[in-house]
Design an enzyme around this catalytic site. Structure first.
Site, mmCIF file in Angstrom:
data_model
loop_
_atom_site.group_PDB
_atom_site.id
_atom_site.type_symbol
_atom_site.label_atom_id
_atom_site.label_comp_id
_atom_site.label_asym_id
_atom_site.label_seq_id
_atom_site.Cartn_x
_atom_site.Cartn_y
_atom_site.Cartn_z
ATOM 1 N N HIS A 92 48.295 -31.504 7.987
ATOM 2 C CA HIS A 92 49.028 -32.529 8.743
ATOM 3 C C HIS A 92 50.109 -33.180 7.880
ATOM 4 O O HIS A 92 49.880 -34.224 7.257
ATOM 5 C CB HIS A 92 48.052 -33.593 9.246
ATOM 6 C CG HIS A 92 47.216 -33.150 10.393
ATOM 7 N ND1 HIS A 92 47.549 -33.419 11.709
ATOM 8 C CD2 HIS A 92 46.074 -32.427 10.432
ATOM 9 C CE1 HIS A 92 46.629 -32.893 12.506
ATOM 10 N NE2 HIS A 92 45.733 -32.273 11.757
ATOM 11 N N GLU A 142 52.616 -34.790 8.922
ATOM 12 C CA GLU A 142 53.100 -36.018 9.559
ATOM 13 C C GLU A 142 52.357 -37.260 9.081
ATOM 14 O O GLU A 142 52.829 -38.388 9.269
ATOM 15 C CB GLU A 142 52.991 -35.905 11.087
ATOM 16 C CG GLU A 142 51.639 -36.226 11.700
ATOM 17 C CD GLU A 142 50.573 -35.152 11.470
ATOM 18 O OE1 GLU A 142 49.413 -35.402 11.842
ATOM 19 O OE2 GLU A 142 50.911 -34.072 10.957
ATOM 20 N N CYS A 191 48.557 -27.843 12.735
ATOM 21 C CA CYS A 191 47.134 -27.774 13.034
ATOM 22 C C CYS A 191 46.857 -26.980 14.318
ATOM 23 O O CYS A 191 46.968 -25.763 14.306
ATOM 24 C CB CYS A 191 46.537 -29.174 13.087
ATOM 25 S SG CYS A 191 44.740 -29.191 12.871
#
Length: 259
Positions: free
Chosen positions: A227, A229, A116
């Site tokens: 994202h 994660e 990001c």
């Protein structure tokens, strides 16, 4: 002297700067730690961002760098623009650390993964520019996710949002073995003019660049606008990305150990 390889590779993760009341603090979301440790098999090391860090000293012990997302944007003065929306947060001290850090990591060829804001930092650090409000551009979608519906860090906001088309023959295609994946979308800014040497690895349906790698980087380099994660322990795409980064860090560490 060879580096002792008694522990997993070390990954530097630059932190955000936030004010809690009148107290300045450094902040790093646990999900980034968890993904580096559990999916990449590396030890996460938080890097304070004050603009005063001895970057070469930190990099001398590191085997990789991961740049995270953030609520704060890169200051547009770094790509020749004025602030478009003064209500949005900035983090000048993070800029002062990450932009020179990126240039040094590219020079070294050290494994680099970015998420990001991290993708945006890479493009700016290498001379590119950003759109400050993608949603205001003709023909572009609103990439900001379910903003304002239940706070910032909610499953609803980070739910799968749109597919991305993966560039054939690229780094991401080699990692995933697919030509399309569905990703979340939680960003208002994004790449406008790619920096020299940036290779587009994936595009959103509206043409927004969603992933890049770096031709000038001699090793592993991958930056994602989404994202991975967020659901790294459950999502196969995310696991493959972090595993590839972890393998690159292991190879870097092995090369240092043998030197």
């Amino acid at each position: 002297m060879p580096v002792a390889a008694k522990h997993p590779p070390l990954v530097l993760i630059p932190c955000d700067n936030r004010m809690f009341g009148d107290v300045p603090m450094v902040v790093l979301y646990n999900r980034y730690f968890d993904a580096v440790r559990d999916q990449a098999g590396c030890l996460p090391i938080p890097l304070p961002c004050t603009g005063k860090e001895d970057l070469d000293a930190y990099l001398s012990i590191a085997d990789g760098v991961m740049l995270t997302g953030s609520p704060a944007n890169v200051h547009p003065s770094h790509f020749g623009q004025n602030v478009h929306d003064e209500s949005l947060p900035l983090d000048a001290m993070r800029d002062a650390t990450t932009l020179p850090l990126i240039r040094r990591v590219v020079e070294l060829g050290m494994p680099l993964l970015a998420i990001c804001r991290g993708l945006q930092e890479i493009n700016v650090a290498l001379g590119g520019s950003l759109h400050q409000a993608i949603q205001e551009l003709p023909g572009r979608d609103d990439h900001r996710g379910a903003r304002g519906r239940a706070g910032v860090l909610t499953p609803e906001r980070y739910a799968p949002a749109h597919p991305v088309a993966i560039t054939s023959g690229g780094c991401l295609a080699a990692i995933l073995g697919r030509d399309e994946v569905v990703v979340n979308s939680v960003h208002g800014q994004g790449i406008d003019r790619p920096a020299d040497g940036v290779r587009v690895e994936a595009l959103a349906p509206d043409g927004q660049i969603e992933a890049i790698s770096l031709a000038a980087h001699s090793g592993f380099s991958l930056a994602l606008q989404w994202h991975p994660e967020w659901r790294a322990s459950e999502d196969a795409t995310s696991q493959k990305i972090f595993a590839a980064f972890g393998t690159a860090c292991q190879q870097w560490r092995a090369a240092r150990s043998a030197a």
